[in-house]
Design a protein around this motif. Structure first.
Motif, short mmCIF file in Angstrom:
data_model
loop_
_atom_site.label_atom_id
_atom_site.label_comp_id
_atom_site.label_asym_id
_atom_site.label_seq_id
_atom_site.Cartn_x
_atom_site.Cartn_y
_atom_site.Cartn_z
N LYS A 57 57.23 10.78 96.24
CA LYS A 57 56.83 10.63 98.46
C LYS A 57 55.46 9.51 98.30
CE LYS A 57 57.34 12.26 102.84
NZ LYS A 57 58.13 12.26 103.05
N TYR A 58 54.74 9.85 97.58
CA TYR A 58 53.20 9.08 97.67
C TYR A 58 53.36 8.07 96.48
CZ TYR A 58 52.72 13.09 100.70
OH TYR A 58 52.53 14.03 101.91
N GLN A 59 53.52 7.86 96.17
CA GLN A 59 53.88 6.39 95.27
C GLN A 59 52.67 7.27 94.37
OE1 GLN A 59 53.99 3.56 97.81
NE2 GLN A 59 56.73 3.83 97.44
N MET A 60 52.05 8.47 93.88
CA MET A 60 50.57 8.28 93.17
C MET A 60 50.52 8.30 91.34
SD MET A 60 49.18 11.92 94.86
CE MET A 60 47.40 11.85 94.91
N LYS A 61 50.04 7.81 90.50
CA LYS A 61 49.71 7.72 89.36
C LYS A 61 48.66 8.36 88.80
CE LYS A 61 47.74 3.45 89.87
NZ LYS A 61 47.05 3.17 87.85
N LYS A 62 48.73 8.10 87.71
CA LYS A 62 47.87 8.63 86.96
C LYS A 62 46.96 7.08 86.33
CE LYS A 62 50.48 11.64 84.03
NZ LYS A 62 50.93 12.53 82.81
N ILE A 69 56.89 -0.95 92.21
CA ILE A 69 57.62 -0.88 93.29
C ILE A 69 59.17 -1.37 93.67
CG2 ILE A 69 58.03 -0.30 95.75
CD1 ILE A 69 55.21 0.71 95.48
N ILE A 70 60.37 -0.99 93.54
CA ILE A 70 61.77 -1.94 93.53
C ILE A 70 61.93 -1.55 94.66
CG2 ILE A 70 63.52 -2.44 92.10
CD1 ILE A 70 62.81 -1.60 89.90
N MET A 71 62.51 -2.40 95.50
CA MET A 71 62.46 -2.54 97.04
C MET A 71 63.97 -3.25 97.39
SD MET A 71 59.42 -2.74 99.16
CE MET A 71 59.90 -2.40 100.70
N LYS A 72 65.07 -3.27 98.18
CA LYS A 72 66.02 -3.82 97.83
C LYS A 72 66.04 -4.56 99.18
CE LYS A 72 69.68 -0.13 96.36
NZ LYS A 72 70.48 0.87 97.37
N LYS A 73 66.88 -5.52 98.36
CA LYS A 73 66.44 -7.25 99.11
C LYS A 73 67.91 -6.96 100.30
CE LYS A 73 66.94 -12.36 99.41
NZ LYS A 73 67.06 -13.38 98.39
#
Length: 78
Positions: A57-62, A69-73
């Motif tokens: 949800k918040y794109q948190m990481k260690k 982040i992979i986004m559809k074209k």
């Protein structure tokens, strides 16, 4: 009084219909609240699930990780 009063038949019918719609809406939201409370309790009691939610949800990481982040074209030819 049947047609010209503020409590006439048509107004009473409309208000009754609106009340029915609002009661249905209330029931929907009460079910939604129950589901959200259940999900919240589950998240707070399970640290692995909480970490998964935070990552998605918040794109948190260690600190030692890289995040991609992979986004559809979008197709602009439509």
């Amino acid at each position: 009084m049947f047609f010209f009063d503020s409590n006439d038949f048509i107004t009473q019918y409309q208000m009754s219909k609106k009340l029915s719609e609002l009661e249905d809406e209330k029931e929907h939201y009460m079910q939604r609240i129950t589901q959200v409370q259940k999900d919240r309790e589950e998240l707070l009691s399970n640290s692995a699930l909480l970490e998964k939610y935070a990552r998605e949800k918040y794109q948190m990481k260690k600190p030692a990780e890289d995040l991609f982040i992979i986004m559809k074209k979008e197709d602009k030819a439509k």
